[in-house]
Design a protein around this motif. Structure first.
Motif, mmCIF file in Angstrom:
data_model
loop_
_atom_site.group_PDB
_atom_site.id
_atom_site.type_symbol
_atom_site.label_atom_id
_atom_site.label_comp_id
_atom_site.label_asym_id
_atom_site.label_seq_id
_atom_site.Cartn_x
_atom_site.Cartn_y
_atom_site.Cartn_z
ATOM 1 N N GLY A 54 -26.259 -92.100 -52.673
ATOM 2 C CA GLY A 54 -26.112 -92.083 -51.221
ATOM 3 C C GLY A 54 -26.631 -93.309 -50.509
ATOM 4 O O GLY A 54 -26.191 -93.604 -49.393
ATOM 5 N N TRP A 55 -27.580 -94.036 -51.120
ATOM 6 C CA TRP A 55 -28.199 -95.166 -50.426
ATOM 7 C C TRP A 55 -27.884 -96.532 -51.032
ATOM 8 O O TRP A 55 -27.612 -97.480 -50.301
ATOM 9 N N ALA A 56 -27.955 -96.675 -52.338
ATOM 10 C CA ALA A 56 -27.875 -98.002 -52.958
ATOM 11 C C ALA A 56 -26.492 -98.643 -52.807
ATOM 12 O O ALA A 56 -26.374 -99.755 -52.279
ATOM 13 N N LEU A 57 -25.467 -97.974 -53.281
ATOM 14 C CA LEU A 57 -24.116 -98.532 -53.193
ATOM 15 C C LEU A 57 -23.674 -98.736 -51.743
ATOM 16 O O LEU A 57 -23.172 -99.806 -51.388
ATOM 17 N N PRO A 58 -23.878 -97.753 -50.855
ATOM 18 C CA PRO A 58 -23.492 -97.984 -49.456
ATOM 19 C C PRO A 58 -24.259 -99.121 -48.790
ATOM 20 O O PRO A 58 -23.695 -99.847 -47.975
ATOM 21 N N ALA A 59 -25.526 -99.290 -49.132
ATOM 22 C CA ALA A 59 -26.286 -100.391 -48.542
ATOM 23 C C ALA A 59 -25.702 -101.733 -48.979
ATOM 24 O O ALA A 59 -25.504 -102.638 -48.154
ATOM 25 N N PHE A 60 -25.400 -101.858 -50.260
ATOM 26 C CA PHE A 60 -24.790 -103.085 -50.780
ATOM 27 C C PHE A 60 -23.436 -103.346 -50.119
ATOM 28 O O PHE A 60 -23.154 -104.454 -49.654
ATOM 29 N N LEU A 61 -22.605 -102.319 -50.049
ATOM 30 C CA LEU A 61 -21.272 -102.489 -49.470
ATOM 31 C C LEU A 61 -21.329 -102.702 -47.955
ATOM 32 O O LEU A 61 -20.461 -103.354 -47.386
ATOM 33 N N SER A 62 -22.351 -102.175 -47.302
ATOM 34 C CA SER A 62 -22.520 -102.416 -45.861
ATOM 35 C C SER A 62 -22.859 -103.876 -45.590
ATOM 36 O O SER A 62 -22.350 -104.474 -44.639
ATOM 37 N N VAL A 63 -23.717 -104.446 -46.415
ATOM 38 C CA VAL A 63 -24.047 -105.871 -46.264
ATOM 39 C C VAL A 63 -22.802 -106.718 -46.498
ATOM 40 O O VAL A 63 -22.524 -107.665 -45.746
ATOM 41 N N LYS A 64 -22.018 -106.382 -47.530
ATOM 42 C CA LYS A 64 -20.771 -107.105 -47.783
ATOM 43 C C LYS A 64 -19.822 -106.967 -46.597
ATOM 44 O O LYS A 64 -19.146 -107.929 -46.218
ATOM 45 N N ALA A 65 -19.774 -105.784 -45.996
ATOM 46 C CA ALA A 65 -18.887 -105.555 -44.858
ATOM 47 C C ALA A 65 -19.317 -106.383 -43.651
ATOM 48 O O ALA A 65 -18.478 -106.935 -42.935
ATOM 49 N N TRP A 125 -18.250 -98.369 -42.693
ATOM 50 C CA TRP A 125 -19.622 -98.173 -43.142
ATOM 51 C C TRP A 125 -20.530 -97.704 -42.017
ATOM 52 O O TRP A 125 -21.468 -96.934 -42.252
ATOM 53 N N LEU A 126 -20.278 -98.116 -40.792
ATOM 54 C CA LEU A 126 -21.053 -97.588 -39.674
ATOM 55 C C LEU A 126 -20.807 -96.087 -39.532
ATOM 56 O O LEU A 126 -21.745 -95.303 -39.339
ATOM 57 N N THR A 127 -19.555 -95.684 -39.669
ATOM 58 C CA THR A 127 -19.221 -94.258 -39.614
ATOM 59 C C THR A 127 -19.882 -93.510 -40.772
ATOM 60 O O THR A 127 -20.409 -92.412 -40.590
ATOM 61 N N TYR A 128 -19.870 -94.107 -41.964
ATOM 62 C CA TYR A 128 -20.523 -93.464 -43.112
ATOM 63 C C TYR A 128 -21.992 -93.218 -42.816
ATOM 64 O O TYR A 128 -22.510 -92.121 -43.061
ATOM 65 N N LYS A 135 -23.748 -82.461 -54.070
ATOM 66 C CA LYS A 135 -24.062 -83.394 -52.994
ATOM 67 C C LYS A 135 -23.602 -84.804 -53.357
ATOM 68 O O LYS A 135 -23.059 -85.523 -52.513
ATOM 69 N N SER A 136 -23.794 -85.198 -54.611
ATOM 70 C CA SER A 136 -23.356 -86.530 -55.047
ATOM 71 C C SER A 136 -21.843 -86.668 -54.944
ATOM 72 O O SER A 136 -21.339 -87.705 -54.507
ATOM 73 N N VAL A 137 -21.117 -85.642 -55.345
ATOM 74 C CA VAL A 137 -19.651 -85.674 -55.224
ATOM 75 C C VAL A 137 -19.253 -85.742 -53.751
ATOM 76 O O VAL A 137 -18.350 -86.494 -53.370
ATOM 77 N N PHE A 138 -19.938 -84.977 -52.906
ATOM 78 C CA PHE A 138 -19.672 -85.000 -51.467
ATOM 79 C C PHE A 138 -19.933 -86.393 -50.890
ATOM 80 O O PHE A 138 -19.138 -86.911 -50.092
ATOM 81 N N ILE A 139 -21.020 -87.026 -51.315
ATOM 82 C CA ILE A 139 -21.353 -88.369 -50.827
ATOM 83 C C ILE A 139 -20.293 -89.372 -51.272
ATOM 84 O O ILE A 139 -19.892 -90.252 -50.501
ATOM 85 N N LEU A 140 -19.840 -89.251 -52.508
ATOM 86 C CA LEU A 140 -18.765 -90.132 -52.968
ATOM 87 C C LEU A 140 -17.494 -89.910 -52.147
ATOM 88 O O LEU A 140 -16.785 -90.859 -51.823
ATOM 89 N N TRP A 141 -17.215 -88.669 -51.806
ATOM 90 C CA TRP A 141 -16.054 -88.365 -50.956
ATOM 91 C C TRP A 141 -16.218 -89.036 -49.588
ATOM 92 O O TRP A 141 -15.255 -89.551 -49.022
ATOM 93 N N LEU A 142 -17.433 -89.033 -49.060
ATOM 94 C CA LEU A 142 -17.683 -89.708 -47.780
ATOM 95 C C LEU A 142 -17.471 -91.214 -47.894
ATOM 96 O O LEU A 142 -16.938 -91.842 -46.989
ATOM 97 N N GLN A 143 -17.893 -91.801 -49.019
ATOM 98 C CA GLN A 143 -17.899 -93.252 -49.171
ATOM 99 C C GLN A 143 -16.536 -93.844 -49.485
ATOM 100 O O GLN A 143 -16.202 -94.904 -48.950
ATOM 101 N N LEU A 144 -15.801 -93.235 -50.360
ATOM 102 C CA LEU A 144 -14.602 -93.876 -50.906
ATOM 103 C C LEU A 144 -13.508 -94.021 -49.850
ATOM 104 O O LEU A 144 -13.141 -93.052 -49.190
ATOM 105 N N PRO A 145 -12.993 -95.229 -49.693
ATOM 106 C CA PRO A 145 -11.978 -95.462 -48.665
ATOM 107 C C PRO A 145 -10.664 -94.730 -48.946
ATOM 108 O O PRO A 145 -9.888 -94.518 -48.029
#
Length: 188
Positions: free
Chosen positions: A77-88, A100-103, A132-142
């Motif tokens: 929930g935190w590591a991958l989105p943080a990395f991808l948010s910085v890239k964004a 990513w702001l919406t995420y 919860k991890s599957v739900f978080i991945l569902w939230l993240q994946l474009p």
């Protein structure tokens, strides 16, 4: 002929092996779209599809050990989105900034609700952190746009109800995040 050789020559075994190889090759084609995985494969000489499958199996094992389930879920929930948010933020496109702001808004809302009921949920719902991890991945994946759909159906109406409906633009008005880079650049 040994029993192992008999099993390996059985038509069902051969068919299953061919099907598994087909799916691994399909996964390899999909994973080839990501330069970081191609670099990983070149440096380690480990096929990216095997590394990906190994990571998925490792996450499943860590989720099955209850002490590791919450840290792994938080890592997803935190590591991958943080990395991808910085890239964004560093990319010229605004679409990934909005994603990513919406995420983060939806993820924060979910964590806020989770903080109230975690003990009750853990008591009645085994494997909560795996789901919860599957739900978080569902939230993240474009591909799924889970964060955008939950924001539009749950989070936005709740905040609109709390703050008065006039403070939030309608769908026909521009998105709140439009012009974000310009406002940040002016503030610096």
């Amino acid at each position: 002929m040994s029993a192992t050789q008999k099993v390996q020559q059985h038509p069902a075994f051969i068919q299953a092996q061919d099907k598994a190889n087909y799916y691994v090759n399909q996964l390899d084609k999909e994973l080839s779209k990501y330069p970081i995985l191609n670099t990983f494969e070149q440096r380690t000489q480990v096929p990216k599809s095997y590394a990906f499958l190994g990571a998925v199996v490792l996450l499943a094992i860590l989720h099955s050990v209850n002490a590791f389930a919450q840290p792994v879920s938080n890592l997803v929930g935190w590591a991958l989105p943080a990395f991808l948010s910085v890239k964004a933020l560093e990319s010229p496109s605004h679409a990934d900034d909005i994603q990513w702001l919406t995420y983060w808004v939806v993820f924060g809302f979910f964590n806020f609700l989770e903080s109230f009921a975690l003990r009750i949920v853990l008591y009645y719902f085994p494997w909560y952190f795996a789901f919860k991890s599957v739900f978080i991945l569902w939230l993240q994946l474009p591909q799924f746009r889970g964060a955008q759909s939950l924001y539009g159906t749950i989070v936005r109406p709740v905040f609109a109800n709390l703050n008065g409906k006039s403070t939030f633009p309608t769908q026909s008005e521009p998105t709140v995040a439009d012009g974000l880079r310009e406002r940040v650049a002016v503030a610096e």
